[in-house]
Design a protein around this motif. Structure first.
Motif, short mmCIF file in Angstrom:
data_model
loop_
_atom_site.label_atom_id
_atom_site.label_comp_id
_atom_site.label_asym_id
_atom_site.label_seq_id
_atom_site.Cartn_x
_atom_site.Cartn_y
_atom_site.Cartn_z
N SER A 140 0.81 -1.22 0.00
CA SER A 140 0.00 0.00 0.00
C SER A 140 0.85 1.28 0.00
CB SER A 140 -0.94 0.01 1.21
OG SER A 140 -0.20 0.01 2.41
N SER A 141 2.16 1.14 0.21
CA SER A 141 3.01 2.34 0.19
C SER A 141 3.38 2.77 -1.22
CB SER A 141 4.29 2.08 1.00
OG SER A 141 5.07 1.06 0.40
N PHE A 142 3.03 1.95 -2.21
CA PHE A 142 3.31 2.31 -3.60
C PHE A 142 2.10 2.99 -4.22
CE2 PHE A 142 6.01 -1.33 -2.67
CZ PHE A 142 7.26 -0.83 -3.03
N VAL A 143 2.37 4.00 -5.01
CA VAL A 143 1.30 4.74 -5.68
C VAL A 143 0.64 3.87 -6.75
CG1 VAL A 143 0.80 6.77 -7.10
CG2 VAL A 143 2.48 6.91 -5.26
N ASP A 144 1.47 3.13 -7.49
CA ASP A 144 0.97 2.27 -8.55
C ASP A 144 1.97 1.15 -8.82
OD1 ASP A 144 3.02 3.69 -9.75
OD2 ASP A 144 1.72 4.76 -11.13
N ARG A 145 1.60 0.25 -9.69
CA ARG A 145 2.46 -0.90 -10.02
C ARG A 145 3.80 -0.48 -10.63
NH1 ARG A 145 3.67 -5.91 -9.36
NH2 ARG A 145 3.98 -7.23 -11.15
N PRO A 146 3.83 0.50 -11.54
CA PRO A 146 5.13 0.91 -12.10
C PRO A 146 6.12 1.43 -11.05
CG PRO A 146 3.39 1.64 -13.54
CD PRO A 146 2.73 1.10 -12.30
N SER A 147 5.62 2.06 -9.99
CA SER A 147 6.54 2.53 -8.95
C SER A 147 7.17 1.36 -8.19
CB SER A 147 5.85 3.50 -7.99
OG SER A 147 4.79 2.88 -7.32
N ILE A 174 7.76 -1.63 -9.58
CA ILE A 174 8.72 -2.17 -10.54
C ILE A 174 9.98 -1.31 -10.56
CG2 ILE A 174 9.12 -2.63 -13.00
CD1 ILE A 174 6.09 -3.34 -13.13
N ASN A 175 9.80 -0.01 -10.49
CA ASN A 175 10.94 0.91 -10.45
C ASN A 175 11.82 0.64 -9.23
OD1 ASN A 175 12.53 3.08 -11.32
ND2 ASN A 175 11.40 4.50 -10.01
N LEU A 176 11.21 0.42 -8.10
CA LEU A 176 11.95 0.10 -6.88
C LEU A 176 12.75 -1.19 -7.07
CD1 LEU A 176 12.27 0.75 -3.69
CD2 LEU A 176 10.77 -1.25 -3.52
N ASP A 177 12.12 -2.20 -7.65
CA ASP A 177 12.82 -3.46 -7.92
C ASP A 177 14.04 -3.24 -8.80
OD1 ASP A 177 10.98 -4.96 -6.46
OD2 ASP A 177 9.77 -5.45 -8.22
N GLU A 178 13.89 -2.45 -9.82
CA GLU A 178 15.00 -2.19 -10.74
C GLU A 178 16.13 -1.41 -10.07
OE1 GLU A 178 15.40 -3.54 -13.77
OE2 GLU A 178 13.57 -4.63 -13.25
#
Length: 45
Positions: A18-25, A27-31
């Motif tokens: 729930s701390s992520f705004v959306d799925r791409p954010s 994925i960005n953290l993972d990268e």
């Protein structure tokens, strides 16, 4: 970009979904972790 947590070089990082705004954010953290700390395991709950 450097995340403050990467300064500590953790072996494991756990985040709340729930701390992520959306799925791409997420994925960005993972990268970012793959690039800066490839040995850190990421878990999102």
């Amino acid at each position: 970009m450097q995340l403050k947590i990467t300064q500590y070089k953790p072996l494991k990082a756990i985040f709340r979904y729930s701390s992520f705004v959306d799925r791409p954010s997420k994925i960005n953290l993972d990268e970012i972790f793959k690039f800066l700390l490839p040995n850190t395991r990421i878990k999102v709950l």
